[in-house]
Design a protein around this motif. Structure first.
Motif, PDB file in Angstrom:
ATOM      1  N   LEU A 117       0.742  -1.186   0.105  1.00  0.00           N
ATOM      2  CA  LEU A 117       0.073  -0.035  -0.014  1.00  0.00           C
ATOM      3  C   LEU A 117       0.978   1.191  -0.024  1.00  0.00           C
ATOM      4  O   LEU A 117       0.756   2.220  -0.752  1.00  0.00           O
ATOM      5  CB  LEU A 117      -0.947  -0.100   1.189  1.00  0.00           C
ATOM      6  N   ILE A 118       1.894   1.245   0.865  1.00  0.00           N
ATOM      7  CA  ILE A 118       2.837   2.353   1.069  1.00  0.00           C
ATOM      8  C   ILE A 118       3.425   2.685  -0.431  1.00  0.00           C
ATOM      9  O   ILE A 118       3.654   3.739  -0.854  1.00  0.00           O
ATOM     10  CB  ILE A 118       3.969   2.220   1.914  1.00  0.00           C
ATOM     11  N   LEU A 119       4.021   1.300  -1.026  1.00  0.00           N
ATOM     12  CA  LEU A 119       4.671   1.704  -2.294  1.00  0.00           C
ATOM     13  C   LEU A 119       3.836   2.083  -3.497  1.00  0.00           C
ATOM     14  O   LEU A 119       4.227   2.939  -4.228  1.00  0.00           O
ATOM     15  CB  LEU A 119       5.309   0.360  -2.873  1.00  0.00           C
ATOM     16  N   THR A 120       2.344   1.744  -3.365  1.00  0.00           N
ATOM     17  CA  THR A 120       1.606   1.941  -4.324  1.00  0.00           C
ATOM     18  C   THR A 120       1.237   3.555  -4.195  1.00  0.00           C
ATOM     19  O   THR A 120       1.124   4.293  -4.958  1.00  0.00           O
ATOM     20  CB  THR A 120       0.098   1.411  -4.002  1.00  0.00           C
ATOM     21  N   ILE A 121       1.334   4.228  -2.774  1.00  0.00           N
ATOM     22  CA  ILE A 121       0.996   5.666  -2.609  1.00  0.00           C
ATOM     23  C   ILE A 121       2.158   6.535  -3.209  1.00  0.00           C
ATOM     24  O   ILE A 121       1.904   7.405  -3.731  1.00  0.00           O
ATOM     25  CB  ILE A 121       0.951   5.809  -1.063  1.00  0.00           C
ATOM     26  N   CYS A 122       3.526   5.720  -3.025  1.00  0.00           N
ATOM     27  CA  CYS A 122       4.736   6.416  -3.588  1.00  0.00           C
ATOM     28  C   CYS A 122       4.671   6.604  -4.970  1.00  0.00           C
ATOM     29  O   CYS A 122       5.055   7.502  -5.493  1.00  0.00           O
ATOM     30  CB  CYS A 122       5.940   5.972  -3.135  1.00  0.00           C
ATOM     31  N   ALA A 123       4.209   5.398  -5.592  1.00  0.00           N
ATOM     32  CA  ALA A 123       4.407   5.190  -7.083  1.00  0.00           C
ATOM     33  C   ALA A 123       3.279   6.239  -7.724  1.00  0.00           C
ATOM     34  O   ALA A 123       3.789   7.061  -8.835  1.00  0.00           O
ATOM     35  CB  ALA A 123       4.210   3.876  -7.741  1.00  0.00           C
ATOM     36  N   ALA A 124       2.180   6.320  -7.116  1.00  0.00           N
ATOM     37  CA  ALA A 124       1.310   7.329  -7.764  1.00  0.00           C
ATOM     38  C   ALA A 124       1.350   8.504  -7.527  1.00  0.00           C
ATOM     39  O   ALA A 124       1.304   9.517  -8.464  1.00  0.00           O
ATOM     40  CB  ALA A 124      -0.183   6.967  -7.102  1.00  0.00           C
ATOM     41  N   GLY A 125       1.963   8.899  -6.310  1.00  0.00           N
ATOM     42  CA  GLY A 125       2.135  10.341  -5.851  1.00  0.00           C
ATOM     43  C   GLY A 125       3.578  11.138  -6.651  1.00  0.00           C
ATOM     44  O   GLY A 125       3.314  12.104  -6.909  1.00  0.00           O
ATOM     45  N   ILE A 126       4.501  10.295  -6.709  1.00  0.00           N
ATOM     46  CA  ILE A 126       5.707  10.752  -7.554  1.00  0.00           C
ATOM     47  C   ILE A 126       5.625  11.443  -8.993  1.00  0.00           C
ATOM     48  O   ILE A 126       6.058  12.456  -9.340  1.00  0.00           O
ATOM     49  CB  ILE A 126       6.970   9.876  -7.494  1.00  0.00           C
ATOM     50  N   GLY A 127       4.629  10.646  -9.542  1.00  0.00           N
ATOM     51  CA  GLY A 127       4.279  11.251 -11.026  1.00  0.00           C
ATOM     52  C   GLY A 127       2.998  12.064 -10.797  1.00  0.00           C
ATOM     53  O   GLY A 127       2.607  12.466 -12.184  1.00  0.00           O
ATOM     54  N   GLY A 128       2.386  11.977  -9.834  1.00  0.00           N
ATOM     55  CA  GLY A 128       0.956  12.600  -9.768  1.00  0.00           C
ATOM     56  C   GLY A 128       0.980  14.020  -9.102  1.00  0.00           C
ATOM     57  O   GLY A 128       1.521  14.927  -9.748  1.00  0.00           O
ATOM     58  N   THR A 129       0.445  14.132  -8.052  1.00  0.00           N
ATOM     59  CA  THR A 129       0.483  15.488  -7.242  1.00  0.00           C
ATOM     60  C   THR A 129       1.937  16.248  -7.208  1.00  0.00           C
ATOM     61  O   THR A 129       1.891  17.356  -7.090  1.00  0.00           O
ATOM     62  CB  THR A 129      -0.404  15.500  -6.139  1.00  0.00           C
ATOM     63  N   PHE A 130       2.953  15.420  -6.990  1.00  0.00           N
ATOM     64  CA  PHE A 130       4.307  15.724  -6.731  1.00  0.00           C
ATOM     65  C   PHE A 130       4.549  16.854  -7.959  1.00  0.00           C
ATOM     66  O   PHE A 130       5.064  17.873  -7.729  1.00  0.00           O
ATOM     67  CB  PHE A 130       5.182  14.596  -6.905  1.00  0.00           C
ATOM     68  N   GLN A 131       4.101  16.352  -9.188  1.00  0.00           N
ATOM     69  CA  GLN A 131       4.421  17.100 -10.200  1.00  0.00           C
ATOM     70  C   GLN A 131       3.900  18.577 -10.241  1.00  0.00           C
ATOM     71  O   GLN A 131       4.287  19.694 -10.632  1.00  0.00           O
ATOM     72  CB  GLN A 131       3.857  16.640 -11.511  1.00  0.00           C
ATOM     73  N   TYR A 132       2.449  18.647  -9.535  1.00  0.00           N
ATOM     74  CA  TYR A 132       1.913  20.009  -9.452  1.00  0.00           C
ATOM     75  C   TYR A 132       2.631  21.044  -8.733  1.00  0.00           C
ATOM     76  O   TYR A 132       2.962  22.203  -9.000  1.00  0.00           O
ATOM     77  CB  TYR A 132       0.690  19.699  -8.823  1.00  0.00           C
ATOM     78  N   GLY A 133       3.135  20.550  -7.601  1.00  0.00           N
ATOM     79  CA  GLY A 133       3.839  21.396  -6.426  1.00  0.00           C
ATOM     80  C   GLY A 133       5.203  21.869  -7.419  1.00  0.00           C
ATOM     81  O   GLY A 133       5.591  22.757  -7.209  1.00  0.00           O
ATOM     82  N   TYR A 134       6.027  20.719  -7.906  1.00  0.00           N
ATOM     83  CA  TYR A 134       7.249  20.857  -8.387  1.00  0.00           C
ATOM     84  C   TYR A 134       7.187  21.749  -9.348  1.00  0.00           C
ATOM     85  O   TYR A 134       7.942  22.779  -9.568  1.00  0.00           O
ATOM     86  CB  TYR A 134       7.762  19.553  -8.708  1.00  0.00           C
ATOM     87  N   ASN A 135       6.077  21.924 -10.184  1.00  0.00           N
ATOM     88  CA  ASN A 135       6.233  22.850 -11.536  1.00  0.00           C
ATOM     89  C   ASN A 135       5.590  24.200 -11.126  1.00  0.00           C
ATOM     90  O   ASN A 135       5.807  24.985 -12.123  1.00  0.00           O
ATOM     91  CB  ASN A 135       5.313  21.997 -12.502  1.00  0.00           C
ATOM     92  N   ILE A 136       4.904  24.131  -9.910  1.00  0.00           N
ATOM     93  CA  ILE A 136       4.450  25.703  -9.554  1.00  0.00           C
ATOM     94  C   ILE A 136       5.848  26.400  -9.244  1.00  0.00           C
ATOM     95  O   ILE A 136       5.907  27.544  -9.503  1.00  0.00           O
ATOM     96  CB  ILE A 136       3.565  25.582  -8.545  1.00  0.00           C
ATOM     97  N   SER A 137       6.734  25.563  -8.352  1.00  0.00           N
ATOM     98  CA  SER A 137       7.727  26.317  -7.884  1.00  0.00           C
ATOM     99  C   SER A 137       8.951  26.370  -8.795  1.00  0.00           C
ATOM    100  O   SER A 137       9.657  27.315  -8.637  1.00  0.00           O
ATOM    101  CB  SER A 137       8.051  25.589  -6.298  1.00  0.00           C
TER     102      SER A 137
END
Length: 490
Positions: A7-27
């Motif tokens: 479950l934790i790895l699924t969260i990380c795999a989804a997050g790193i290409g998911g909402t992580f990109q939103y924050g990263y590209n804003i800044s």
């Protein structure tokens, strides 16, 4: 325990290409601002022999910046149909194509001597963020066990904050924020996309999607076994089958159908109010102010980027804290507390700004306010807002609800980004009055109208809203009674 690891790895795999990109590209766009503006000017000079006027450069720059929320809006609109037709996981995987196109465009923009490529790349980056902001919380909340649902869906907010901080760090002059390396900085968002493309295929699709949308019970059970291991699945499967029976014969709804459906009135009002408030509460504008306030507080110009990283870290720390407490504290107290504190800090911040030049220690108070405001936002509104659409809508309405939520989010981001400089110009030190009003109104709405969803199954939550939606009608039905009885007596 293997299953909690999965479950934790699924969260990380989804997050790193998911909402992580939103924050990263804003800044990441903040660091190279002046270099890109210079590049625009030089390119234009080469093409036409005439330099650009400063206000035209500013206009081109605001187009570049606003291409991101416009892309986000597009992404939010296509996310619903993608989630229904391709499934949650497949949509997240395909979504990386937009970032790869964007990285190629921005990476080669200087070589091609074209600033239009940067604008286009920001648009595609926005599309990617728009899709992932909608599909990732949906995918994770549908994959999580009931008692952890809030915390798991909330990781979306933690990944956004992590992206913000990493974007600020990578944008430092020592790393990729220098004059020579800005095309690499803008293209660096391809790295998380490649990580997701290699990791996510190994993890299961959302079990709810498999069972309720696809009617594929076998795949659903095997996905659940991967996610939960050997624990007893019967209760969870029973609940899913009950939900499947409740929506039997229905197809996935379109956004406009939600507005026409009286049974969804309160759910819709709640997500419209909260999604709008999330951008209209002025949290993102605090970042806009940060550099100016830190400068006034006497921090040397070259040290400011490091202090700004502190503001991003603030949001990261609180969203992780919020993750840990959401399934104990509940959704309502976090939202209510967040908006009440933000309203308080907004008042203090305006007073501090107005006295900035008169009293020597005021700049430090306004610095403290910036941190406190971002902390208050991170503890409740930042994360809980994204979890609610998953919880208050059933499987058939959920993608459409996220489309409405996402569209509002991006439209308001665009609105605040465009309007804020003018608000500052006209209201000066009291520029936070509109945000203060938003925070107070939202806190009142949450306090009076939003039911708690902690620890309830999706069906129980829909039942609770059903009571609210039809409260007025049942009263009307009771009043009809006596008249009819009188007429039979005659």
């Amino acid at each position: 325990q293997l299953q909690s690891k999965i479950l934790i790895l699924t969260i990380c795999a989804a997050g790193i290409g998911g909402t992580f990109q939103y924050g990263y590209n804003i800044s990441i766009i903040n660091a190279p601002t002046s270099y890109i503006q210079t590049f625009m000017n030089e390119t234009w000079l080469e093409r036409t022999g005439v330099p650009l006027e400063s206000n035209v450069i500013l206009l081109l720059w605001s187009f570049t910046v606003s291409a991101y929320p416009l892309g986000g809006l597009t992404g939010a609109v296509v996310a619903g149909p993608m989630a229904i037709m391709l499934g949650r996981k497949m949509s997240l995987l395909l979504n990386n194509a937009f970032v790869i196109i964007a990285a190629v465009l921005s990476g080669f923009s200087r070589m091609a001597k074209s600033f239009e490529m940067i604008m286009l790349s920001r648009f595609f980056t926005g599309v990617n963020a728009g899709v992932s902001m909608n599909i990732q919380p949906m995918y994770l909340a549908e994959s999580a066990p009931k008692k952890l649902r809030g915390a798991v869906a909330l990781t979306s907010a933690s990944f956004t904050a992590l992206g913000l901080v990493l974007g600020q760090v990578v944008g430092l002059r020592e790393l990729l924020g220098g004059e020579e390396s800005w095309p690499f900085l803008l293209a660096s968002n391809v790295v998380p996309a490649l990580i997701q493309l290699t990791a996510l295929p190994w993890f299961p699709e959302s079990p709810r999607y498999l069972l309720i949308d696809r009617g594929d019970e076998e795949s659903c059970i095997s996905a659940l076994q991967k996610l939960r291991g050997n624990s007893d699945l019967s209760a969870e499967l029973e609940e899913m089958l009950a939900e499947q029976a409740a929506v039997k014969g229905q197809r996935a709804k379109n956004p406009w159908e939600l507005f026409q459906n009286p049974a969804l009135r309160w759910q819709l009002t709640s997500i419209v109010v909260l999604s709008s408030a999330m951008q209209l509460c002025g949290n993102d504008s605090m970042y806009f102010y940060a550099a100016y306030v830190f400068q006034e507080a006497g921090i040397p110009q070259d040290k400011i980027p490091y202090v700004v990283i502190g503001t991003g870290s603030c949001e990261l720390i609180t969203s992780v804290t919020c993750n840990m407490i959401i399934d104990y504290a509940g959704r309502r107290p976090l939202l209510l507390g967040g908006y009440i504190f933000m309203a308080g800090w907004a008042i203090v911040f305006m007073v501090a700004l107005s006295q900035q030049t008169q009293i020597s220690w005021m700049p430090y108070l306004s610095m403290a306010c910036i941190f406190a405001y971002i902390l208050s936002f991170g503890i409740g509104p930042a994360g809980v807002t994204g979890v609610l659409p998953t919880e208050v809508f059933d499987q058939m309405s959920r993608p459409a609800a996220y489309m409405i939520c996402g569209s509002l989010l991006w439209f308001n981001l665009f609105l605040v980004g465009t309007a804020f400089p003018f608000i500052v110009k006209s209201l000066e030190h009291f520029c936070y009055i509109p945000f203060l009003v938003v925070c107070i109104c939202t806190a009142l709405y949450v306090g009076f109208f939003l039911p708690e969803t902690k620890g309830k199954s999706f069906l129980e939550i829909s039942e609770e809203f059903k009571k609210r939606n039809f409260k007025a009608k049942t009263r009307a039905a009771f009043y009809k009674g006596p008249e009819e009885i009188k007429s039979t007596m005659l």
